[in-house]
Motif scaffolding. Structure first.
Motif, PDB file in Angstrom:
ATOM      1  N   HIS A 142      -1.556  -3.218   4.111  1.00 45.98           N
ATOM      2  CA  HIS A 142      -1.670  -1.882   4.698  1.00 45.98           C
ATOM      3  C   HIS A 142      -1.400  -1.933   6.198  1.00 45.98           C
ATOM      4  N   GLY A 166       0.797  -1.219   0.000  1.00 41.37           N
ATOM      5  CA  GLY A 166       0.000   0.000   0.000  1.00 41.37           C
ATOM      6  C   GLY A 166       0.832   1.271   0.000  1.00 41.37           C
ATOM      7  N   ASN A 188     -15.672  -0.741   0.167  1.00 46.96           N
ATOM      8  CA  ASN A 188     -15.587  -0.494  -1.269  1.00 46.96           C
ATOM      9  C   ASN A 188     -14.203   0.070  -1.635  1.00 46.96           C
ATOM     10  N   PHE A 189     -13.153  -0.663  -1.273  1.00 50.00           N
ATOM     11  CA  PHE A 189     -11.811  -0.227  -1.623  1.00 50.00           C
ATOM     12  C   PHE A 189     -11.569  -0.402  -3.124  1.00 50.00           C
ATOM     13  N   ASP A 209      -3.162  -0.040   9.541  1.00 51.39           N
ATOM     14  CA  ASP A 209      -4.321   0.755   9.920  1.00 51.39           C
ATOM     15  C   ASP A 209      -3.927   1.951  10.790  1.00 51.39           C
ATOM     16  N   LEU A 241      -7.683  -7.252   1.289  1.00 50.43           N
ATOM     17  CA  LEU A 241      -6.841  -6.183   1.817  1.00 50.43           C
ATOM     18  C   LEU A 241      -6.564  -6.502   3.283  1.00 50.43           C
ATOM     19  N   LEU A 251      -4.477   3.848  -7.659  1.00 46.24           N
ATOM     20  CA  LEU A 251      -5.173   2.715  -7.070  1.00 46.24           C
ATOM     21  C   LEU A 251      -5.708   1.730  -8.107  1.00 46.24           C
ATOM     22  N   SER A 269      -3.540  -6.910  -0.907  1.00 48.76           N
ATOM     23  CA  SER A 269      -3.033  -5.564  -0.668  1.00 48.76           C
ATOM     24  C   SER A 269      -2.662  -5.431   0.809  1.00 48.76           C
ATOM     25  N   GLU A 271      -5.054  -5.290   6.789  1.00 49.69           N
ATOM     26  CA  GLU A 271      -4.565  -4.241   7.684  1.00 49.69           C
ATOM     27  C   GLU A 271      -3.741  -4.953   8.763  1.00 49.69           C
TER      28      GLU A 271
END
Length: 446
Positions: free
Chosen positions: A284, A214, A378-379, A286, A391, A265, A282, A393
């Motif tokens: 990431h 990310g 809704n990424f 948080d 995704l 993105l 993905s 986190e």
């Protein structure tokens, strides 16, 4: 002779001092949580399973080393029992050694016939004891056989010098470190057929896992309390995950970015589709306004987001000319194209949710999760209609304690392994036709 009051007081003070010093010395002695009492090896349809039994729960770290291939398992606040039962080699494991890089760490060294990544690591409770269980891929049909020299030729194992551990990069020494003893009689080892060999003989392509670190470049992402940047942490975890995937027979990794640069993105999942990836993950870290927020999370695309994206996809001529789920939409009327897209998205959504659930289970084994089940949002990066996407986190960079863990290379390795365990478990059960995983694991019912 009667003792004077002064002498009595001095003796009393001396005794108190002796007791105090004794207590201090006793308290300063290391108190270990438990012992390693046994190591067991067994063959499975897909390789070798190792079980390490401890009297108490303990934090552990895997260290993978090459030239020669070794897997090191360190347990904190633990010792190896003098009566510990240690077996000989089996499968890809040729020998097992034990040692202590420091007084409070128990070390188990597995010498391997080739480099493999441990999978499905988890703790189980058996008869009141904790057992660390993990799998090492390898073909059970031809186990490794190490021929030992005669007893009189066996040397005493001594320190072989410092090694550099993945976790800290600092040298550590032990009675048995991760380097095989020098000046020993060479062992004669039978050829070992591995999972990789099986996959090559049977043909098929490797699973391709697209990993998206990310943020990047001018997009730093969230910042931690100490000033750390999310973009650097996500790239570090993504690279470790890629390395572990590439060490897993039947899998290959693709990084959407391998250094510090920015990718829009939408291009991130488009790159995965262009590579015909089997899944997209993905990575990431948080963040929240409150520093107390903590735990890992796994997201999949929300159903509302999927519906709105489908409408855009059909309305976009460039997308309509593309392949979705292996079917070209350009020559189909709108109704048929809509049905085909809906079928593709439904299958992708189910796969995303199942993979996400497996990854979340792995993260729960590692530590706290923010919520008990996968979440939906809704990424943009999750909008591929035909590539299962999740995704992750990894933790809250805004939480000082979790930020420290995220900056620790050893914890990054553990995060990557938890994600890999989930991916492996899903595809082992449902291997795509024509892949090496289908050749290795068959119909997934093993």
């Amino acid at each position: 002779m009667v003792e004077s009051p002064r002498v009595s007081r001095e003796v009393h003070v001396l005794l108190k001092w002796i007791v105090g010093v004794s207590c201090a010395l006793f308290c300063a002695m290391p108190l270990y949580a438990g012992e390693v009492s046994q190591v067991r090896l067994s063959q499975t349809p897909t390789g070798t399973q190792a079980e390490i039994t401890l009297t108490e729960n303990a934090d552990y770290t895997f260290i993978e080393l090459k030239d020669p291939a070794r897997l090191v398992v360190d347990f904190k606040d633990t010792t190896v029992s003098a009566r510990a039962r240690i077996p000989s080699g089996k499968g890809v494991i040729t020998t097992i050694r034990t040692g202590a890089p420091s007084p409070d760490v128990a070390r188990i060294v597995f010498d391997l016939s080739e480099s493999v990544t441990p999978l499905n690591a988890r703790f189980e409770t058996r008869a009141g004891k904790r057992v660390l269980v993990f799998d090492l891929p390898g073909d059970e049909d031809t186990p490794a056989v190490a021929v030992k020299p005669p007893p009189e030729a066996m040397p005493t194992v001594k320190p072989a010098g410092p090694i550099v551990g993945i976790a800290t990069g600092e040298p550590s020494t032990s009675a048995v470190d991760a380097t095989p003893p020098k000046n020993t009689t060479p062992t004669v080892q039978a050829p070992v057929r591995t999972v990789a060999d099986v996959a090559k003989r049977a043909g098929g392509r490797p699973l391709l896992i697209a990993i998206d670190a990310g943020h990047g470049g001018q997009d730093t992402g969230a910042r931690g309390a100490s000033g750390s940047m999310e973009k650097h942490i996500t790239l570090a975890v993504a690279k470790k995950l890629a390395a572990q995937i590439n060490a897993t027979p039947g899998m290959r990794a693709y990084l959407t970015r391998d250094s510090d640069f920015f990718i829009p993105l939408a291009q991130r999942y488009q790159r995965a589709r262009a590579k015909k990836a089997d899944m997209f993950v993905s990575v990431h870290a948080d963040a929240f306004t409150s520093p107390s927020a903590s735990g890992s999370s796994v997201f999949v695309l929300s159903r509302r987001g999927a519906s709105s994206q489908a409408a855009r996809w059909l309305a976009d001529q460039e997308n309509a000319a593309d392949l979705v789920g292996g079917v070209r939409l350009k020559d189909k009327d709108n109704s048929l194209a809509s049905v085909l897209l809906d079928l593709s998205q439904s299958a992708t959504q189910r796969a995303s949710e199942e993979i996400g659930a497996q990854v979340l289970r792995g993260l729960k084994d590692l530590g706290k999760t923010h919520k008990g089940e996968i979440e939906r949002a809704n990424f943009v990066v999750l909008r591929s209609p035909d590539v299962p996407s999740i995704l992750v986190e990894t933790a809250f960079i805004s939480n000082p304690e979790e930020e420290r863990r995220l900056l620790n290379p050893a914890y990054q390795e553990q995060l990557a392994r938890a994600v890999l365990n989930g991916i492996h478990t899903y595809f082992k059960r449902q291997p795509p036709p024509g892949t090496q995983y289908a050749s290795i694991y068959g119909d997934g019912r093993r």
